[in-house]
Motif scaffolding. Structure first.
Motif, PDB file in Angstrom:
ATOM      1  N   GLY A   1       0.539  -1.170  -0.157  1.00 21.25           N
ATOM      2  CA  GLY A   1       0.039  -0.007  -0.032  1.00 21.25           C
ATOM      3  C   GLY A   1       0.951   1.494   0.023  1.00 21.25           C
ATOM      4  N   GLY A   2       2.160   0.993  -0.028  1.00 20.35           N
ATOM      5  CA  GLY A   2       3.034   2.207  -0.091  1.00 20.35           C
ATOM      6  C   GLY A   2       3.179   3.055   1.117  1.00 20.35           C
ATOM      7  N   MET A   3       2.554   2.763   2.248  1.00 14.40           N
ATOM      8  CA  MET A   3       3.087   3.285   3.522  1.00 14.40           C
ATOM      9  C   MET A   3       4.358   3.046   4.044  1.00 14.40           C
ATOM     10  SD  MET A   3      -0.643   2.905   5.598  1.00 14.40           S
ATOM     11  CE  MET A   3      -0.221   3.857   6.844  1.00 14.40           C
ATOM     12  N   ILE A   4       5.059   3.918   4.446  1.00 15.67           N
ATOM     13  CA  ILE A   4       6.524   3.738   4.845  1.00 15.67           C
ATOM     14  C   ILE A   4       6.483   4.284   6.332  1.00 15.67           C
ATOM     15  CG2 ILE A   4       8.792   4.717   4.425  1.00 15.67           C
ATOM     16  CD1 ILE A   4       8.015   5.281   1.709  1.00 15.67           C
ATOM     17  N   GLY A   5       7.233   3.623   7.057  1.00 18.34           N
ATOM     18  CA  GLY A   5       7.438   4.039   8.660  1.00 18.34           C
ATOM     19  C   GLY A   5       6.311   3.648   9.442  1.00 18.34           C
ATOM     20  N   PRO A   6       6.518   4.074  10.654  1.00 17.28           N
ATOM     21  CA  PRO A   6       5.525   4.052  11.832  1.00 17.28           C
ATOM     22  C   PRO A   6       4.322   4.716  11.578  1.00 17.28           C
ATOM     23  CG  PRO A   6       7.400   5.116  12.603  1.00 17.28           C
ATOM     24  CD  PRO A   6       7.732   4.532  11.196  1.00 17.28           C
ATOM     25  N   ILE A   7       3.536   4.495  12.489  1.00 16.99           N
ATOM     26  CA  ILE A   7       2.275   5.376  12.847  1.00 16.99           C
ATOM     27  C   ILE A   7       2.562   6.037  14.234  1.00 16.99           C
ATOM     28  CG2 ILE A   7      -0.168   5.575  13.250  1.00 16.99           C
ATOM     29  CD1 ILE A   7      -0.642   3.235  11.241  1.00 16.99           C
TER      30      ILE A   7
ATOM     31  N   ALA B   1      -2.625   0.254  12.731  1.00 17.62           N
ATOM     32  CA  ALA B   1      -1.189  -0.137  12.295  1.00 17.62           C
ATOM     33  C   ALA B   1      -1.210  -1.759  12.080  1.00 17.62           C
ATOM     34  CB  ALA B   1      -0.393  -0.061  13.849  1.00 17.62           C
ATOM     35  N   ALA B   2      -1.915  -2.611  12.963  1.00 12.36           N
ATOM     36  CA  ALA B   2      -2.079  -4.045  12.832  1.00 12.36           C
ATOM     37  C   ALA B   2      -2.475  -4.296  11.120  1.00 12.36           C
ATOM     38  CB  ALA B   2      -3.005  -4.500  13.699  1.00 12.36           C
TER      39      ALA B   2
ATOM     40  N   VAL C   1      11.192  10.370  12.179  1.00 11.85           N
ATOM     41  CA  VAL C   1      11.058   8.585  12.400  1.00 11.85           C
ATOM     42  C   VAL C   1      10.143   8.478  10.866  1.00 11.85           C
ATOM     43  CG1 VAL C   1      10.670   8.443  14.586  1.00 11.85           C
ATOM     44  CG2 VAL C   1       8.774   8.677  13.226  1.00 11.85           C
ATOM     45  N   GLY C   2       9.792   9.336   9.704  1.00 13.45           N
ATOM     46  CA  GLY C   2       9.639   8.900   8.866  1.00 13.45           C
ATOM     47  C   GLY C   2       7.903   8.376   8.903  1.00 13.45           C
ATOM     48  N   ALA C   3       7.268   8.797   9.701  1.00 15.80           N
ATOM     49  CA  ALA C   3       6.013   8.259  10.013  1.00 15.80           C
ATOM     50  C   ALA C   3       4.979   8.277   8.966  1.00 15.80           C
ATOM     51  CB  ALA C   3       5.131   9.147  11.145  1.00 15.80           C
TER      52      ALA C   3
ATOM     53  N   HIS D   1      -3.098  21.389   9.025  1.00 18.08           N
ATOM     54  CA  HIS D   1      -2.654  22.698   8.243  1.00 18.08           C
ATOM     55  C   HIS D   1      -1.222  22.913   8.203  1.00 18.08           C
ATOM     56  CE1 HIS D   1      -6.734  24.323   7.721  1.00 18.08           C
ATOM     57  NE2 HIS D   1      -7.049  24.105   9.005  1.00 18.08           N
ATOM     58  N   ARG D   2      -0.440  22.390   8.878  1.00 20.19           N
ATOM     59  CA  ARG D   2       0.887  22.550   8.832  1.00 20.19           C
ATOM     60  C   ARG D   2       1.958  21.785   8.551  1.00 20.19           C
ATOM     61  NH1 ARG D   2       0.367  26.438  14.223  1.00 20.19           N
ATOM     62  NH2 ARG D   2      -0.671  28.020  13.178  1.00 20.19           N
ATOM     63  N   GLN D   3       1.714  20.523   8.201  1.00 22.24           N
ATOM     64  CA  GLN D   3       2.518  19.648   7.654  1.00 22.24           C
ATOM     65  C   GLN D   3       1.805  18.816   6.576  1.00 22.24           C
ATOM     66  OE1 GLN D   3       2.433  15.858   9.119  1.00 22.24           O
ATOM     67  NE2 GLN D   3       0.419  16.816   9.244  1.00 22.24           N
ATOM     68  N   ASP D   4       2.845  17.795   5.728  1.00 30.57           N
ATOM     69  CA  ASP D   4       2.210  17.121   4.648  1.00 30.57           C
ATOM     70  C   ASP D   4       2.060  15.783   5.015  1.00 30.57           C
ATOM     71  OD1 ASP D   4       4.768  16.183   4.954  1.00 30.57           O
ATOM     72  OD2 ASP D   4       5.526  16.787   2.868  1.00 30.57           O
ATOM     73  N   ARG D   5       1.890  15.284   6.001  1.00 28.18           N
ATOM     74  CA  ARG D   5       1.422  13.877   6.272  1.00 28.18           C
ATOM     75  C   ARG D   5      -0.049  13.767   6.583  1.00 28.18           C
ATOM     76  NH1 ARG D   5       6.264  14.013   7.592  1.00 28.18           N
ATOM     77  NH2 ARG D   5       7.628  11.903   7.405  1.00 28.18           N
ATOM     78  N   PRO D   6      -0.548  12.651   6.194  1.00 29.51           N
ATOM     79  CA  PRO D   6      -1.919  12.491   6.562  1.00 29.51           C
ATOM     80  C   PRO D   6      -2.278  12.342   8.178  1.00 29.51           C
ATOM     81  CG  PRO D   6      -1.311  10.474   5.259  1.00 29.51           C
ATOM     82  CD  PRO D   6       0.075  11.332   5.522  1.00 29.51           C
ATOM     83  N   VAL D   7      -3.330  12.945   8.780  1.00 35.49           N
ATOM     84  CA  VAL D   7      -3.437  12.919   9.934  1.00 35.49           C
ATOM     85  C   VAL D   7      -4.841  12.387  10.254  1.00 35.49           C
ATOM     86  CG1 VAL D   7      -4.084  14.784  11.981  1.00 35.49           C
ATOM     87  CG2 VAL D   7      -2.339  15.026  10.437  1.00 35.49           C
ATOM     88  N   LEU D   8      -4.982  11.377  11.134  1.00 34.25           N
ATOM     89  CA  LEU D   8      -6.104  10.561  11.386  1.00 34.25           C
ATOM     90  C   LEU D   8      -6.572  11.060  12.854  1.00 34.25           C
ATOM     91  CD1 LEU D   8      -8.256   8.507  11.027  1.00 34.25           C
ATOM     92  CD2 LEU D   8      -6.699   6.810  11.813  1.00 34.25           C
ATOM     93  N   VAL D   9      -7.728  11.763  12.803  1.00 36.25           N
ATOM     94  CA  VAL D   9      -8.588  12.243  13.788  1.00 36.25           C
ATOM     95  C   VAL D   9      -9.641  11.342  14.231  1.00 36.25           C
ATOM     96  CG1 VAL D   9      -9.406  14.393  15.060  1.00 36.25           C
ATOM     97  CG2 VAL D   9      -8.104  14.683  13.265  1.00 36.25           C
ATOM     98  N   ILE D  10      -9.308  10.758  15.669  1.00 36.32           N
ATOM     99  CA  ILE D  10     -10.160   9.850  16.395  1.00 36.32           C
ATOM    100  C   ILE D  10     -11.368  10.454  17.065  1.00 36.32           C
ATOM    101  CG2 ILE D  10     -10.425   7.797  17.627  1.00 36.32           C
ATOM    102  CD1 ILE D  10      -8.758   7.263  15.331  1.00 36.32           C
ATOM    103  N   PRO D  11     -12.520  10.379  16.700  1.00 37.42           N
ATOM    104  CA  PRO D  11     -13.591  11.121  17.703  1.00 37.42           C
ATOM    105  C   PRO D  11     -13.652  10.515  19.003  1.00 37.42           C
ATOM    106  CG  PRO D  11     -14.513  10.017  15.783  1.00 37.42           C
ATOM    107  CD  PRO D  11     -13.058   9.889  15.621  1.00 37.42           C
ATOM    108  N   VAL D  12     -13.434  11.581  20.081  1.00 35.35           N
ATOM    109  CA  VAL D  12     -13.687  11.126  21.193  1.00 35.35           C
ATOM    110  C   VAL D  12     -14.916  11.565  21.864  1.00 35.35           C
ATOM    111  CG1 VAL D  12     -12.804  11.331  23.712  1.00 35.35           C
ATOM    112  CG2 VAL D  12     -11.233  10.898  21.794  1.00 35.35           C
TER     113      VAL D  12
END
Length: 172
Positions: free
Chosen positions: A13-19, A39-40, A120-122, A152-163
């Motif tokens: 899937g092309g994902m590189i690095g940890p989450i 992650a799993a 870490v190359g997340a 708004h300030r970086q180029d990685r995907p951000v997953l926001v978990i609703p609490v």
């Protein structure tokens, strides 16, 4: 299930690095559980990052030396908090088949997480929303949310978990 050092690797899937997962004391468990599930499924390790806002990074690196913002005050609370967070994370992930580590970060959480993600190359950054309370609303109005600053300030995907999401009813 085990705590291991973060490492970069290519997976399907092309994902590189940890989450990378932003954590804090009192973190709602749904954030840990959803991050572990992602992650799993991707075969990636997790890196949990705790940003201590009472210290700042001396050399601009996340894992490098940190100094207290108030030099006359007590040094940051990271050692005790980090150990407590390790226990909480280990408890929630003991049945999950995912490798993880916890790193202490220094400074404002969104900036610290963005720096660590770069270091870490997340593949992505995972954070939770705030609980619904007057205090959380005031923090959001005055400082903004960590998630908003991140996406708004970086180029990685951000997953926001609703609490504790507010689900509108048809009559709202």
């Amino acid at each position: 299930m085990t705590e291991t050092p973060a490492r970069r690797r290519e997976v399907s899937g092309g994902m590189i690095g940890p989450i990378l997962v932003g954590v804090m004391p009192g973190q709602h468990p749904v954030v840990l559980e959803q991050a572990a599930r992602v992650a799993a499924s991707a075969g990636l390790p997790l890196v949990f990052g705790y940003a201590d806002v009472t210290v700042y990074p001396v050399d601009g690196t996340t894992g490098g030396p940190a100094a207290p913002i108030d030099p006359d005050g007590v040094e940051g609370d990271a050692p005790d908090v980090v150990e407590a967070l390790k226990e909480v994370i280990a408890g929630h992930l003991q049945e999950k088949d995912v490798q993880w580590t916890l790193v202490p970060l220094a400074g404002e959480p969104a900036k610290a997480l963005a720096r660590e993600a770069e270091d870490v190359g997340a593949s992505m950054i995972v954070v939770g929303t705030r609980e619904h309370s007057l205090t959380a609303t005031l923090k959001d109005v005055t400082a903004g949310s960590v998630a908003r600053h991140l996406f708004h300030r970086q180029d990685r995907p951000v997953l926001v978990i609703p609490v504790n999401p507010r689900i509108p009813h048809d009559d709202d």
